[in-house]
Design an enzyme around this catalytic site. Structure first.
Site, PDB file in Angstrom:
ATOM      1  N   HIS A  39       1.864 -11.227  14.177  1.00 28.51           N
ATOM      2  CA  HIS A  39       2.897 -11.814  15.018  1.00 28.51           C
ATOM      3  C   HIS A  39       2.601 -13.268  15.373  1.00 28.51           C
ATOM      4  O   HIS A  39       3.465 -13.984  15.863  1.00 28.51           O
ATOM      5  CB  HIS A  39       3.027 -10.980  16.307  1.00 28.51           C
ATOM      6  CG  HIS A  39       4.415 -10.956  16.880  1.00 28.51           C
ATOM      7  ND1 HIS A  39       5.383 -11.859  16.519  1.00 28.51           N
ATOM      8  CD2 HIS A  39       4.986 -10.138  17.797  1.00 28.51           C
ATOM      9  CE1 HIS A  39       6.502 -11.604  17.185  1.00 28.51           C
ATOM     10  NE2 HIS A  39       6.283 -10.553  17.975  1.00 28.51           N
ATOM     11  N   THR A  75       0.858  -1.183   0.000  1.00 27.62           N
ATOM     12  CA  THR A  75       0.000   0.000   0.000  1.00 27.62           C
ATOM     13  C   THR A  75       0.889   1.226   0.000  1.00 27.62           C
ATOM     14  O   THR A  75       1.915   1.255   0.673  1.00 27.62           O
ATOM     15  CB  THR A  75      -0.956   0.002   1.216  1.00 27.62           C
ATOM     16  OG1 THR A  75      -1.709   1.224   1.205  1.00 27.62           O
ATOM     17  CG2 THR A  75      -0.224  -0.091   2.535  1.00 27.62           C
TER      18      THR A  75
END
Ligand SMILES: Cc1cc2nc3c(=O)[nH]c(=O)nc-3n(C[C@H](O)[C@H](O)[C@H](O)COP(=O)(O)OP(=O)(O)OC[C@H]3O[C@@H](n4cnc5c(N)ncnc54)[C@H](O)[C@@H]3O)c2cc1C
Lengths: 505, 465
Positions: A476, A424
């Site tokens: 994560h 992005t």
């Protein structure tokens, strides 16, 4: 004066018709557009409406076969009728209708993608009653993933069933097409002659714009005429909700009655609009918003930053951009460098290119890179597939193609599904740093930013260099810090020394 | 200083007072009688319905129970108890209004209200003592009283009005009713069911002449079955009390005088606006020749801070019309912009079968030159009606010939008083006959008849005839 009424051209291959039942008797007073009799052709039966008001004089009897253009009857215009109705009336070319086959095609919402169960009818391109031809685009439909165009499934007269803004389930009825052989012969003059108001009210009826009791009180209090409100109720009735959200067309500075001077002192009136506007969220935006929040809640998202010296890429670009353009017909942008760099890094750190599926991790041996594009109806993420195997010019061309479709709301569902990693570019709007949100079910997203000149330490010296912060947001749960940070460092390396891309080092 | 003073506590007045209080205005209500509720609660809608229901029970017990398989012995009417129960119902209702006034913190001033000027109202108690109250705005809701003919002496003994008819000590043997309107037919029904012979003398050529013609015809048929006789197109010329008997003379239009004698004569030729004792002149409020208080579209009199509602102003003399106007004025005073669709105020006759209608009559549509189509459905064809043996009557739906919009609904039959509400809702939303016929109606119910009549109006598609 009397008007001769002849057999209209009803279809290409039809040369004669048979007079069916007469609904009116010889000598009856008939009205303009009143159906006089039925005409039967070998393809269809159709109604024969009067082209004028007056006394009917039948010339062709039931069962007679008459050629196209043959005389069927005369309408002797009653003096009264002709004086009250100006000569423009009889010229209304309403009599000529296409030969209808009698078949009606029901059009339903097609299956547009696996997970899509409903769509919103964004807007009708063709009006109710319009003549449409097979495959002509008649409406735009929004789903939560994409906007797509709806082509006519038959040639004929369009009859709206759903209204703009209606939410329809897959399989729900959108419209009907009354199948005809050919375009109505007299259509063009008819529609051009018809006053505009008539044309626009084709889907309206007598109750359109009628306000419910509660709605009309609200409108009266707001000082809004019901005529300036688009009713969302059945046949355009104005509901209480419509009235509550209705606004005055032009917020004329309110003529406040001579105010108490003390009050005026306390709160000085600053001129300026206090107008608010409310607009329905597109289903795309609703879905994006729902998913963004879901992703924040459902993943263990973390962002890591690094900085990239953009000088080498900029130098390369200025050196080759003209040649590149000439050879490939497309500009050499930053996106191709980033996409290539990302692909290399993804292959080295496959967890960043992987996704969680239940209790399993799905690793992808290919790099389908989603490119975030801000489209008129909200953020969309078309996918550049197998970007790892593409050349610079192929990537640039594919991005240009997808961005163009995004701008026109023409991306298909397939073009937006299945990406493995997203890039992005918040930098195009001037952002220097941001923490992008993962495009689920992917596990990571790279945020590009704008390029600014910064003092950077190079070999013990301070140099002013064009610099970009890059950010990697990652889940994560499957990507450890070692992988994410190493991934980003690798991307930085490849961008600061693009020749590495060539040698794969 | 009150924000609003309401004079008269009928359905117009008390509703206006409640709505004013709800909107935060300090409100006073003035009523000359000791009980609140006006005509409607004391001598109108409520007591007449109480007697209609009681007499209907008796009528069924004596006429239809055996067919239902219920046998009773020694059935008789205790008129005293019937009237007592009615009075009990009235008391409960008027007490209820008293409670509503307290709940809404409305000051009730008992006494005759009269204007001193356009902001001051004098309240005179029965004992002659008086006090004055002031209000920024005043709403006149003084209602109406029975009207009569100049040559008729209402002695309230044998020649009576609706008020006395609600409190008779005996069941008349022969009740002559002057006026074939709603009140006369309702009270006539009460006594016809209890065994009286009832003769209705009506000047016009139909009973309930303001309603759709079909309704009058059908109702006449049904009432004949319970002992009514009708003298239509008869103009009453004299009423004479001869002690135990009253003789009514009427001109039958052919130059002949017809004589009808009964033991009671009920004069029910209408009601007149009531402003006696109000002293409206003191405030400068204009009263029309017909005795009505003149108002504009906002129900405002020629004096800007004075409004008038209900029977005392133009329009149908109906309790629910008065109520709508009460709310209308209260909201107007609060700066809102309410409105009333006078064409959609339903009218009901609580005879059995009941008659109910809303919107245009067939006659009005013809007169206006509006092209319409009519759909009818007889209760004879309704499963529900047959199960309950209430097969008299029909539903008639008038819809625009082109747009199919419902323009008028006229019903005569069981419970049409309640059923008409569906028509009002439909017409407020400008529904078409087909809209109604595409809505599911529970089976078996009387309301199915409305749906069927709509089907008939749509395309002559009724399913059950
Ligand atoms: C027998 C009968 C049956 C009826 N049945 C029905 C029915 O079924 N359905 C229906 O809708 N309508 C029915 N009506 C009509 C209905 O009762 C009236 O339309 C309605 O009561 C009108 O309400 P209002 O508030 O305008 O006046 P009212 O109800 O007449 O109230 C006016 C009040 O003002 C008081 N008043 C008058 N002047 C003064 C003054 N100067 N100071 C203080 N107080 C004053 C009066 O005492 C009275 O209490 C019936 C009427 C009658 C007579």
């Amino acid at each position: 004066m009397s008007k001769e009424m002849r057999v209209p051209t009803v279809g290409e291959s039809i040369s004669e018709v048979t007079v069916g039942q007469w609904f009116k008797k010889d000598g009856d007073l008939v009205q303009l557009d009143e159906v006089l009799c039925e005409l039967e052709s070998d393809k269809a039966t159709f109604e024969f409406p009067s082209e004028a008001s007056g006394i009917l004089r039948i010339k062709a009897q039931e069962g007679d076969t008459v050629e196209i253009g043959g005389l069927i009857c005369l309408i002797e215009e009653a003096t009264e009728a002709s004086s009250s109705a100006p000569s423009s009336q009889p010229s209304t070319p309403s009599a000529v209708k296409p030969a209808a086959s009698g078949e009606v095609k029901d059009m339903i919402v097609p299956t547009v993608g696996e997970s899509i169960t409903e769509v919103t009818l964004a807007n009708w391109i063709k009006k109710d009653g319009d003549f449409v031809t097979l495959d002509e685009i008649i409406a735009e439909v929004d789903s939560d993933k994409a906007t797509f165009e709806l082509p006519a499934e038959a040639t004929g007269i369009l009859r709206h069933v759903a209204k703009e803004g209606d939410v329809l389930e897959i399989g729900g009825m959108i419209c009907k097409i009354e199948v005809t052989d050919a375009a109505p012969v007299a259509e063009a003059p008819a529609s051009s002659a018809a006053p505009a108001s008539q044309a626009s009210s084709s889907s309206a009826n007598y109750a359109s714009g009628h306000a419910s009791p509660a709605a009309s009180k609200i409108l009266a209090e707001k000082g809004i005429a019901p005529t300036s409100v688009a009713g969302s109720g059945k046949d355009g009735r104005i509901t209480k909700e419509d009235a509550m959200s209705a606004q005055k067309p032009t917020p004329v500075a309110q003529a406040t009655p001579a105010a108490d001077p003390k009050v005026a002192e306390a709160a000085p009136v600053v001129p300026g609009s206090r107008n608010v506007r409310r607009e329905k969220m597109s289903s795309l935006r609703k879905t994006v918003s729902r998913r963004l929040v879901a992703v924040k809640n459902e993943t263990a998202m973390l962002t890591t930053f690094n900085e990239v010296n953009m000088k080498p890429i900029m130098d390369l670009r200025s050196k080759y951009k003209d040649q590149f353009k000439e050879k490939h017909g497309v500009g050499l942008g930053f996106m191709s460098f980033f996409t290539k760099a990302v692909c290399v890094a993804l292959q080295e750190w496959p967890a960043v290119n992987a996704m969680i599926d239940g209790n399993e991790i799905v690793y992808n041996d290919f790099c389908d890179i989603s490119i975030a594009v801000s489209a008129p109806k909200g953020l969309v993420v078309p996918v550049v597939r197998n970007a790892e195997a593409m050349s610079f010019d192929q990537i640039e061309k594919e991005i240009v193609r997808l961005a163009g479709k995004a701008r026109d709301n023409k991306l298909s569902i397939e073009e937006m599904t299945g990406g493995t990693f997203t890039i992005t570019n918040g930098g195009v709007f001037g952002s220097m740093m941001s923490t992008p949100i993962i495009n689920a079910p992917q596990s990571a997203i790279l945020g590009m930013h704008n390029i600014v000149e910064r003092p950077m330490a190079v070999n013990g010296e301070v140099k002013i260099l064009p610099m970009m912060y890059v950010a990697l947001s990652y889940d994560h749960r499957i990507i450890d810090g070692r992988e994410s940070v190493s991934f980003l460092v690798r991307v930085k390396q490849l961008l600061e020394d693009p020749t590495r891309l060539l040698f794969g080092v | 200083m009150y924000d609003v003073i309401v004079i008269g506590s009928g359905p117009g007045g008390y509703v206006a007072a409640i709505r004013c209080a709800q909107l935060g205005m300090k409100t006073a209500l003035v009523e000359k009688y000791s009980t609140l509720g006006g005509t409607c609660l004391n001598v109108g809608c409520i007591p007449s319905k109480a007697l209609l229901d009681s007499s209907e029970h008796y009528h069924n017990a004596s006429h239809t129970f055996t067919t239902h398989g219920i046998e009773l012995k020694d059935l008789k009417v205790n008129l005293g108890q019937m009237i007592n129960r009615k009075n009990e119902v009235v008391k409960q209702n008027t007490d209820g209004i008293q409670f509503l006034m307290k709940k809404n913190k409305i000051d009730v001033h008992q006494g005759l209200g009269s204007f001193v000027n356009n902001t001051t109202v004098k309240v005179t108690k029965e004992d002659g003592s008086s006090s004055e109250i002031q209000g920024k705005n005043i709403i006149i809701a003084t209602g109406s009283k029975p009207s009569s003919l100049p040559f008729i002496k209402l002695d309230k003994d044998r020649v009576i009005t609706s008020t006395e008819a609600l409190n008779l000590k005996e069941i008349p043997k022969h009740l002559v009713v002057i006026g074939g309107g709603v009140i006369g037919l309702e009270l006539g029904s009460v006594y016809a069911r209890l065994g009286a012979k009832v003769s209705v003398v009506e000047f016009m050529d139909s009973i309930i002449p303001t309603m759709d013609r079909t309704m009058g015809k059908e109702l006449q048929k049904s009432l004949k079955k319970i002992g009514f006789e009708f003298y239509l197109k008869h103009k009453v010329t004299s009423v004479e009390n001869k002690g135990k008997e009253v003789t009514v003379k009427a001109d039958n239009g052919k130059g002949e005088i017809v004589e009808i004698s009964g033991d009671y004569v009920l004069v029910s030729i209408g009601r007149r606006p009531y402003t006696d004792g109000l002293n409206a002149e003191a405030a400068g409020v204009k009263i029309t020749e017909r005795g009505q208080i003149e108002v504009n579209d906002h129900l405002q009199t020629n004096v800007p801070n004075i409004y008038a509602i209900g029977d005392v102003v133009k329009g149908a003399m109906l309790a629910h019309k008065a109520e709508e106007e009460g709310v209308f004025v209260a909201e107007t005073l609060a700066g809102q912009k309410p409105h009333i669709n006078y064409n959609l105020i339903p009218g009901v006759v609580y005879t059995w079968p009941e008659v109910a209608s809303v919107g245009y009559t067939e006659e009005q549509l013809k007169e206006k030159g509006i092209k319409y189509k009519a759909g009818k459905f007889p209760f004879m064809a309704s499963g529900r009606a047959r199960a309950s043996m209430d097969t008299d009557g029909l539903v008639k739906v008038l819809a625009d010939a082109e747009t199919d919009e419902i323009l008028g609904v006229h019903m005569i039959g069981p419970r049409t008083a309640d059923m008409i509400a569906e028509a009002v809702v439909a017409m407020e939303y400008r529904a078409s006959a087909e809209d109604i016929s595409r809505m599911s109606h529970a089976h078996p119910t009387y309301t199915e008849a409305f749906k069927e009549a709509c089907l008939a109006a749509t395309d002559n598609r009724a399913l059950h005839v």
